[in-house]
Scaffold this active site. Structure first.
Site, PDB file in Angstrom:
ATOM      1  N   GLU A   1     -11.106  62.251 -63.232  1.00 42.46           N
ATOM      2  CA  GLU A   1     -12.092  62.290 -64.307  1.00 42.46           C
ATOM      3  C   GLU A   1     -12.924  63.569 -64.329  1.00 42.46           C
ATOM      4  OE1 GLU A   1     -14.465  58.760 -64.272  1.00 42.46           O
ATOM      5  OE2 GLU A   1     -12.742  57.408 -64.262  1.00 42.46           O
TER       6      GLU A   1
ATOM      7  N   HIS B   1      -7.975  53.550 -58.592  1.00 43.49           N
ATOM      8  CA  HIS B   1      -7.522  54.880 -58.991  1.00 43.49           C
ATOM      9  C   HIS B   1      -6.258  55.286 -58.227  1.00 43.49           C
ATOM     10  CE1 HIS B   1     -10.615  55.975 -61.792  1.00 43.49           C
ATOM     11  NE2 HIS B   1     -11.587  55.759 -60.930  1.00 43.49           N
TER      12      HIS B   1
ATOM     13  N   HIS C   1     -11.834  61.770 -57.463  1.00 45.28           N
ATOM     14  CA  HIS C   1     -12.316  61.022 -58.627  1.00 45.28           C
ATOM     15  C   HIS C   1     -12.810  61.959 -59.720  1.00 45.28           C
ATOM     16  CE1 HIS C   1     -15.049  58.626 -61.140  1.00 45.28           C
ATOM     17  NE2 HIS C   1     -14.308  57.601 -60.805  1.00 45.28           N
TER      18      HIS C   1
END
Length: 292
Positions: free
Chosen positions: A196, A228, A165
């Site tokens: 991210e 995601h 992530h």
């Protein structure tokens, strides 16, 4: 809220005195996908219940968006604060809070803050470590992932990209550490990137081109294979790599589906029950006391 039989931790000594009641609160970011939730979040909760069959096991989610969407479907999940208040109302005196977070980032900081706010309602609250906290954790997870994807990693024309992530804080450096450990262990085709954070898609794309890879296996480096994994990894990332001429396979599997990964979380609970996890201030105080 899910409960097992109600007793104390016994030999662990946490909440085992007469009149005390102990519980484990499992905290997850959450997912709206029923299939991945069952094989990751529910599976970890079940493992914890199996490891502590005589202890109450409760659950909480932290994503308000996930909770709102689930509530619209009649699935109600409590926040950590709500779950702790309910445990306090039910007479529990000791709670061990264990999250399924991957790194010690923003989510862990928020969880520790909420637990600290709830301390007046209990005799003691302890918060366990995320999956990747120590060097040992990182080495173990690197080994597990390398073994699990040994097939594509053994292909000289192939590469495996583990996509996490990512975070804005310094804990994001863990992803680069995992990348380095995989490479140092003899897996040059293994790469770690984030949605991210850093390394980025462009970072890993440059490395894939530099290595002249032809086949790429994308693997979520996240506890659940949710939004995601399906939209960013199997959608945007896969599409961009195909445009670049790679043969791409996306594996929709969360880390929580791997028994050995779930076992690390269980071990973190056991470790935290034997000895309270210390914060930075407590660690520094102990160091000074032991070395003066």
């Amino acid at each position: 809220m899910m409960f097992a039989a109600v007793t104390a931790f016994g030999a662990e000594g946490f909440g085992s005195a007469p009149g005390e009641k102990a519980a484990i609160l499992m905290v997850h970011f959450g997912s709206t996908f029923d299939d991945t939730r069952a094989v990751t979040i529910d599976a970890l909760n079940a493992d914890v219940k199996a490891a502590f069959p005589d202890v109450t096991v409760a659950e909480a989610f932290t994503s308000r968006i996930v909770m709102k969407r689930l509530a619209a479907r009649g699935i109600v999940k409590l926040t950590p604060r709500e779950a702790l208040l309910r445990l306090a109302a039910d007479g529990y005196t000791h709670v061990f809070v264990q999250s399924s977070n991957i790194i010690d980032g923003i989510e862990m900081a928020n969880l520790r803050h909420e637990a600290a706010m709830m301390e007046p309602f209990f005799k003691e609250i302890r918060v366990g470590r995320p999956l990747l906290y120590s060097v040992g954790d990182c080495l173990e997870v690197s080994r597990i992932m390398a073994d699990r994807y040994s097939g594509p990693l053994s292909d000289r024309k192939g590469a495996v990209v583990f996509v996490g992530h990512g975070s804005e804080g310094p804990a994001n450096a863990i992803y680069s550490q995992i990348d380095y450990m995989l490479s140092s262990a003899g897996h040059p085709g293994a790469h770690v990137a984030t949605v991210e954070g850093y390394p980025t898609f462009d970072t890993v794309l440059a490395r894939l081109k530099g290595a002249k890879a032809r086949k790429v296996t994308l693997v979520p480096f996240m506890f659940v294979a949710g939004d995601h994994a399906r939209n960013d990894i199997d959608g945007e990332w896969r599409g961009e790599l195909v445009k670049e001429g790679f043969e791409v396979t996306a594996v929709i599997e969360g880390l929580g589906q791997i028994p050995a990964i779930r076992n690390i979380f269980v071990e973190h609970i056991k470790e935290g029950l034997r000895e309270k996890p210390l914060n930075a201030v407590e660690l520094k105080s102990n160091f000074i006391r032991e070395n003066l």
